[in-house]
Design an enzyme around this catalytic site. Structure first.
Site, PDB file in Angstrom:
ATOM      1  N   ALA A 133       9.514  11.089 -45.144  1.00 37.00           N
ATOM      2  CA  ALA A 133       9.086  10.739 -43.785  1.00 37.00           C
ATOM      3  C   ALA A 133       8.511  11.943 -43.035  1.00 37.00           C
ATOM      4  O   ALA A 133       8.566  11.989 -41.807  1.00 37.00           O
ATOM      5  CB  ALA A 133      10.233  10.099 -42.998  1.00 37.00           C
ATOM      6  N   ARG A 178       3.869   8.552 -49.974  1.00 36.69           N
ATOM      7  CA  ARG A 178       3.229   9.310 -48.895  1.00 36.69           C
ATOM      8  C   ARG A 178       2.427   8.419 -47.927  1.00 36.69           C
ATOM      9  O   ARG A 178       1.373   7.885 -48.284  1.00 36.69           O
ATOM     10  CB  ARG A 178       2.302  10.346 -49.530  1.00 36.69           C
ATOM     11  CG  ARG A 178       2.009  11.565 -48.687  1.00 36.69           C
ATOM     12  CD  ARG A 178       1.220  12.552 -49.496  1.00 36.69           C
ATOM     13  NE  ARG A 178       1.189  13.871 -48.892  1.00 36.69           N
ATOM     14  CZ  ARG A 178       0.671  14.948 -49.476  1.00 36.69           C
ATOM     15  NH1 ARG A 178       0.146  14.865 -50.682  1.00 36.69           N
ATOM     16  NH2 ARG A 178       0.691  16.097 -48.872  1.00 36.69           N
ATOM     17  N   GLN A 231      14.410  13.106 -54.635  1.00 35.46           N
ATOM     18  CA  GLN A 231      14.196  13.488 -53.241  1.00 35.46           C
ATOM     19  C   GLN A 231      15.445  13.199 -52.421  1.00 35.46           C
ATOM     20  O   GLN A 231      15.501  13.546 -51.252  1.00 35.46           O
ATOM     21  CB  GLN A 231      13.023  12.687 -52.639  1.00 35.46           C
ATOM     22  CG  GLN A 231      11.649  13.060 -53.170  1.00 35.46           C
ATOM     23  CD  GLN A 231      10.561  12.127 -52.669  1.00 35.46           C
ATOM     24  OE1 GLN A 231       9.880  11.494 -53.450  1.00 35.46           O
ATOM     25  NE2 GLN A 231      10.383  12.027 -51.353  1.00 35.46           N
ATOM     26  N   PHE A 281       6.220  12.752 -53.688  1.00 37.04           N
ATOM     27  CA  PHE A 281       5.274  11.863 -52.996  1.00 37.04           C
ATOM     28  C   PHE A 281       5.897  10.521 -52.620  1.00 37.04           C
ATOM     29  O   PHE A 281       5.180   9.555 -52.380  1.00 37.04           O
ATOM     30  CB  PHE A 281       4.008  11.646 -53.839  1.00 37.04           C
ATOM     31  CG  PHE A 281       3.392  12.922 -54.357  1.00 37.04           C
ATOM     32  CD1 PHE A 281       2.898  13.865 -53.475  1.00 37.04           C
ATOM     33  CD2 PHE A 281       3.353  13.193 -55.717  1.00 37.04           C
ATOM     34  CE1 PHE A 281       2.361  15.060 -53.941  1.00 37.04           C
ATOM     35  CE2 PHE A 281       2.807  14.383 -56.191  1.00 37.04           C
ATOM     36  CZ  PHE A 281       2.315  15.318 -55.298  1.00 37.04           C
ATOM     37  N   PHE A 302       3.846   5.645 -46.594  1.00 35.49           N
ATOM     38  CA  PHE A 302       4.935   4.679 -46.486  1.00 35.49           C
ATOM     39  C   PHE A 302       4.526   3.413 -45.720  1.00 35.49           C
ATOM     40  O   PHE A 302       5.159   3.032 -44.745  1.00 35.49           O
ATOM     41  CB  PHE A 302       6.120   5.375 -45.782  1.00 35.49           C
ATOM     42  CG  PHE A 302       7.474   4.817 -46.062  1.00 35.49           C
ATOM     43  CD1 PHE A 302       8.103   5.029 -47.273  1.00 35.49           C
ATOM     44  CD2 PHE A 302       8.161   4.077 -45.089  1.00 35.49           C
ATOM     45  CE1 PHE A 302       9.387   4.542 -47.514  1.00 35.49           C
ATOM     46  CE2 PHE A 302       9.441   3.575 -45.322  1.00 35.49           C
ATOM     47  CZ  PHE A 302      10.054   3.821 -46.537  1.00 35.49           C
ATOM     48  N   GLU A 324       2.726  13.768 -44.589  1.00 37.34           N
ATOM     49  CA  GLU A 324       2.033  12.521 -44.863  1.00 37.34           C
ATOM     50  C   GLU A 324       0.746  12.293 -44.071  1.00 37.34           C
ATOM     51  O   GLU A 324      -0.213  11.746 -44.607  1.00 37.34           O
ATOM     52  CB  GLU A 324       2.974  11.331 -44.611  1.00 37.34           C
ATOM     53  CG  GLU A 324       4.194  11.351 -45.483  1.00 37.34           C
ATOM     54  CD  GLU A 324       5.199  10.311 -45.054  1.00 37.34           C
ATOM     55  OE1 GLU A 324       5.876  10.521 -44.027  1.00 37.34           O
ATOM     56  OE2 GLU A 324       5.314   9.288 -45.736  1.00 37.34           O
ATOM     57  N   ARG A 345       6.862   0.157 -41.346  1.00 35.33           N
ATOM     58  CA  ARG A 345       5.932   1.225 -40.951  1.00 35.33           C
ATOM     59  C   ARG A 345       4.485   0.705 -40.924  1.00 35.33           C
ATOM     60  O   ARG A 345       3.663   1.175 -40.140  1.00 35.33           O
ATOM     61  CB  ARG A 345       6.070   2.458 -41.840  1.00 35.33           C
ATOM     62  CG  ARG A 345       5.452   3.696 -41.210  1.00 35.33           C
ATOM     63  CD  ARG A 345       5.677   4.962 -42.026  1.00 35.33           C
ATOM     64  NE  ARG A 345       6.848   5.715 -41.659  1.00 35.33           N
ATOM     65  CZ  ARG A 345       6.922   6.567 -40.624  1.00 35.33           C
ATOM     66  NH1 ARG A 345       5.871   6.780 -39.860  1.00 35.33           N
ATOM     67  NH2 ARG A 345       8.026   7.212 -40.352  1.00 35.33           N
ATOM     68  N   GLU A 363      12.018   9.097 -53.908  1.00 38.47           N
ATOM     69  CA  GLU A 363      12.903   8.869 -52.762  1.00 38.47           C
ATOM     70  C   GLU A 363      14.018   7.913 -53.168  1.00 38.47           C
ATOM     71  O   GLU A 363      15.179   8.133 -52.849  1.00 38.47           O
ATOM     72  CB  GLU A 363      12.124   8.301 -51.567  1.00 38.47           C
ATOM     73  CG  GLU A 363      13.017   8.068 -50.348  1.00 38.47           C
ATOM     74  CD  GLU A 363      12.287   7.622 -49.078  1.00 38.47           C
ATOM     75  OE1 GLU A 363      11.079   7.873 -48.954  1.00 38.47           O
ATOM     76  OE2 GLU A 363      12.945   7.036 -48.207  1.00 38.47           O
ATOM     77  N   THR A 395      11.836   5.634 -39.614  1.00 46.77           N
ATOM     78  CA  THR A 395      11.872   4.515 -38.666  1.00 46.77           C
ATOM     79  C   THR A 395      13.284   3.964 -38.535  1.00 46.77           C
ATOM     80  O   THR A 395      13.610   3.335 -37.539  1.00 46.77           O
ATOM     81  CB  THR A 395      10.907   3.397 -39.101  1.00 46.77           C
ATOM     82  OG1 THR A 395      11.271   2.976 -40.417  1.00 46.77           O
ATOM     83  CG2 THR A 395       9.476   3.904 -39.121  1.00 46.77           C
TER      84      THR A 395
HETATM   85  N1  LUZ Z   1      11.270   6.808 -45.914  1.00 41.90           N
HETATM   86  C1  LUZ Z   1      12.144   6.083 -45.218  1.00 41.90           C
HETATM   87  C2  LUZ Z   1      10.097   7.177 -45.409  1.00 41.90           C
HETATM   88  O1  LUZ Z   1      13.207   5.761 -45.736  1.00 41.90           O
HETATM   89  N2  LUZ Z   1      11.851   5.745 -43.952  1.00 41.90           N
HETATM   90  C3  LUZ Z   1      10.687   6.077 -43.361  1.00 41.90           C
HETATM   91  O2  LUZ Z   1      10.468   5.751 -42.207  1.00 41.90           O
HETATM   92  C4  LUZ Z   1       9.769   6.812 -44.109  1.00 41.90           C
HETATM   93  N3  LUZ Z   1       8.588   7.139 -43.595  1.00 41.90           N
HETATM   94  C5  LUZ Z   1       7.724   7.815 -44.334  1.00 41.90           C
HETATM   95  C6  LUZ Z   1       8.074   8.170 -45.617  1.00 41.90           C
HETATM   96  N4  LUZ Z   1       9.235   7.854 -46.141  1.00 41.90           N
HETATM   97 MO1  MOS Z   2       8.131   9.783 -48.635  1.00 38.49          MO
HETATM   98  S1  MOS Z   2       6.754   8.325 -48.790  1.00 38.49           S
HETATM   99  O1  MOS Z   2       8.066  10.631 -47.244  1.00 38.49           O
HETATM  100  O2  MOS Z   2       9.295   9.863 -49.725  1.00 38.49           O
END
Ligand code: LUZ
Ligand code: MOS
Length: 734
Positions: free
Chosen positions: A495, A330, A186, A217, A332, A692, A298, A221, A426
């Site tokens: 996010a 998803r 991702q 999901f 977070f 999300e 979060r 990331e 965030t």
């Molecule tokens: N990833 C991130 C996220 O690095 N920061 C976030 O605030 C976030 N929020 C939701 C999903 N992934």
């Molecule tokens: Mo995400 S939990 O938006 O990679």
């Protein structure tokens, strides 16, 4: 517009990492995982003589830094000595075939000194195993004496396996100029950055390319990065292309999940207004930081869900245990924060005798209310959604009363769940996106952005934005792969923000091109107003086809490529004060869920759910429905089915799909979705992000089942998820 991938998906032509034809001299890598959860690596050797054996790579072979921690540098790519979780990478086997790699891996000899493992976040907390700083959000003054009803309790939430259909994988090819990396990530730029760090080279030598993912999901990331780094390391050492794909068992064992949390709260109200809420979160981070500090943050942002609570204190600890590093999933951390406040309201309702929905409604946020972290809400559709749900509730209630009156061994119940999810990373810095729009001289268009398509339909949405800007049809446009030479320094696709960030960047590029084309028409034809529509440009009393215009522009030496950029305006957060305006806007909605519990067996059926969802101005209702249904399935699975079990030694027991149950079509309730919402100026084409937020509608599933049990008899059951049939049965007979 249909999802532009639908035909290639259905016909099997969509290409994932493992489908890419490999070069002749490709080698195959496998990770050697630690078989203990905590200890020290004493010895690792392969003394076999398999003819396909090429190399065993260990920490000492790393030319750059053996460090992949992104927020906190606390995670080695390959263990140099200490073992922190079962499944941690201690070596890489490189062989001429995948089958041989498996046979060789089986013969690797490893010796350890084993220490006791910690798997419980509270145990970790009590022995001082905390990652980073604790965080505290606070507003108002809690005065318990002002309350007329006070309850306190403990809440425990389980983790969740991402179970993307495509497991982690990477294929890395050495090129004349460095490394070409194909990765199921991702976050292409994170992969690029970390490969550069691990190999001790600079980022421009690493090109990362992503076509699409078979689901992410959040699981990809951060955690796609080590996989790609290991493949690149093997390329660095062997100078041959290397493919590293995790099989399902390795993927389940080695990668982190949604964070399990434990929490203690105390909540108080005066008549039906919540005036005090004090909560402590213990996050089970696993063995290293990964994204846990951001997830923890979060949780705090969403600890009051959709309610206005004037006096509030939330403290959060990220607790280091010997589980695989838990990671983005998803929601977070948001879902965990929301579940606890819903559990608290449920308990308040039980104690006061006031129905939970009355308390929910009495404390629901209105536009203009302030969150504990200082952001003032606007453009929420909560109260509108709530009033629609109320009408549906009356119908549900009648059905439930009648059914429960006539049935002895089955009991129905329902629950309402409002959601308010902040849209933006965030971490303010991450809220940027970019795009490259190339118009070829025949009028066809190539679009590259930082967005990674993982089934969520982001490419379709961004394409919609582009064609509405140029007034051309979709068949003139090719959505290019996500590539670090065309979209640089990208944020992860995460996010729920990907289509906003990269869609706005695309529109920025489109606007630049439109301005150049308009200038051409003004200079050459004294054009007055210029309109781009139906593959034509209309000006004065004449028109040109889009293709004619572009050919003309090319002969007149107009630059037909544009780089677009976007960063979310007016967001900030002060971590010293824990106040600010971190989110561009909020996606909101309300769901009502009905469930029937079988009193004898402890099984249940999710009857139906009605969802009133605020998607702003809906950009693509089919994609939005798909996201709501999928997120709901994941949310319900997390709450009710998916039971991640580790033993005391940190071994994953639910390590296959035979022991880890996820939602299927029969599990899902009948779903009715109604969209409400007005134009959202900060969302792409007036929409609101959807990736999300709907996951948290699944929380209604837990309380619907709990209420069905309660409608049968008084229960005294811990607030613990997932609420499996075993737990229901024990709850009914305790
Ligand atoms: N990833 C991130 C996220 O690095 N920061 C976030 O605030 C976030 N929020 C939701 C999903 N992934
Ligand atoms: Mo995400 S939990 O938006 O990679």
């Amino acid at each position: 517009m249909k999802n532009i991938d639908s035909i290639s998906h259905v016909s099997g032509k969509s290409v994932y990492v493992d489908d890419i034809p490999v070069l002749d001299n490709t080698l195959y890598a496998l990770i050697v995982p630690a078989t203990i959860a905590h200890g020290v690596l004493k010895k690792i050797e392969y003394t076999g003589d398999h003819s396909d054996f090429v190399r065993m790579i260990t920490a000492s072979d790393i030319p750059g830094e053996n460090q992949i921690g992104s927020i906190i540098p606390d995670e080695e790519l390959l263990s140099s000595q200490e073992i922190h979780f079962m499944g941690q990478a201690i070596a890489i086997i490189v062989a001429k075939s995948l089958n041989s790699a498996y046979m060789i891996r089986d013969e690797v000899h490893v010796e350890y000194d084993e220490y006791k493992a910690i798997t419980d976040p509270r145990v970790a907390f009590n022995s001082g195993n905390i990652i980073g700083e604790s965080r505290k959000f606070q507003c108002g003054d809690i005065v318990w004496a002002d309350c007329d009803t006070i309850v306190s309790d403990r809440v425990d939430m389980g983790g969740q396996e991402h179970l993307y259909l495509e497991t982690h994988g990477s294929y890395v090819i050495p090129t004349e100029r460095g490394y070409k990396v194909i990765s199921s990530t991702q976050s292409p730029s994170s992969v690029q950055k970390m490969i550069a760090r691990v190999l001790g080279i600079s980022m421009h030598l690493v090109e990362v390319d992503v076509n699409r993912l078979g689901g992410g999901f959040g699981g990809k990331e951060d955690q796609a990065t080590p996989i790609a780094c290991m493949a690149a390391l093997a390329v660095n050492i062997t100078d041959r292309p290397v493919k590293l794909i995790l099989d399902r068992i390795d993927d389940l064992k080695m990668t982190g999940k949604r964070h399990p949390y434990s929490a203690d709260y105390k909540i108080g109200m005066k008549s039906n207004k919540i005036i005090a809420y004090d909560v402590i979160f213990y996050q089970n981070a696993g063995a290293s930081a990964d994204l846990s500090p951001a997830v923890l943050e979060r949780t705090l942002f969403h600890a009051t869900n959709s309610y206005y609570i004037p006096n509030f204190k939330a403290t959060a600890y990220s607790c280091r245990t010997n589980l695989p590093p838990n990671t983005a999933f998803r929601g977070f951390g948001g879902p965990q924060g929301m579940f606890v406040i819903e559990a608290a309201i449920d308990k308040l309702a039980e104690k006061s005798g006031i129905p939970a929905y009355v308390l929910q409604e009495a404390n629901l946020m209105k536009n203009g209310d302030k969150f504990p972290y200082g952001q003032i809400t606007d453009n929420l559709m909560l109260t509108d959604a709530w009033s629609k749900i109320k009408t549906i509730k009356n119908v549900y209630e009648e059905e439930i009363e009648q059914f429960n009156h006539n049935n002895k061994y089955f009991s129905k119940g329902m629950a309402i769940m409002p959601i308010t999810f902040g849209i933006s990373f965030t971490n303010t810095m991450m809220n940027q996106g970019s795009a490259l729009v190339n118009i070829y001289q025949d009028g066809s268009i190539g679009l590259s952005t930082g967005a990674v398509e993982m089934g969520q339909g982001v490419n379709t949405r961004i394409l919609q934005a582009l064609i509405s800007s140029f007034g051309v049809s979709a068949d003139r446009v090719k959505m290019e792969t996500t590539n670090t030479t065309r979209a640089i320094n990208t944020s992860p696709s995460a996010a729920s923000s990907t289509h906003d960030l990269n869609g706005w960047a695309t529109l920025d590029a489109c606007n630049q091109l439109i301005r150049r084309l308009e200038k051409l028409l003004i200079d050459e034809y004294q054009a007055g107003s210029v309109e781009f529509i139906n593959n034509r440009v209309i000006f004065n009393d004449r028109s040109l086809s889009w293709d004619e215009l572009i050919q003309f522009a090319f002969t007149k030496r107009v630059d037909l490529a544009a780089h677009g950029y976007y960063c979310t305006p007016d967001i900030y957060f002060d971590k010293e004060k824990e106040k600010g305006h971190p989110f561009a806007y909020y996606t909101t909605g309300v769901a009502i869920q009905m469930a029937t519990v079988d009193i004898i067996r402890g099984t249940y059926k999710l009857d139906k759910i009605d969802i009133i969802h605020d998607s702003g101005r809906v950009m693509n209702s089919n994609l939005d429905r798909g996201q709501i249904e999928g997120a709901l399935a994941q949310g319900l699975g997390w709450m009710l089915l998916e039971d991640l079990q580790y033993d005391d030694n940190g071994r994953l027991l639910s390590n296959a799909l035979s022991t880890y149950k996820i939602p299927d079509i029969n599990f899902m309730p009948d779903i009715k979705i109604e969209f409400i919402g007005a134009n959202n100026p900060l969302g792409l084409m007036g929409s609101k992000s959807i990736g999300e937020p709907p996951l948290m509608y699944g929380i209604a599933g837990y309380f619907a089942v709990r209420n069905a049990m309660r409608n049968h008899k008084n229960i005294d059951m811990a607030y613990k998820t997932p609420l499996t049939p075993e737990r229901i049965l024990m709850g009914l007979f305790s």
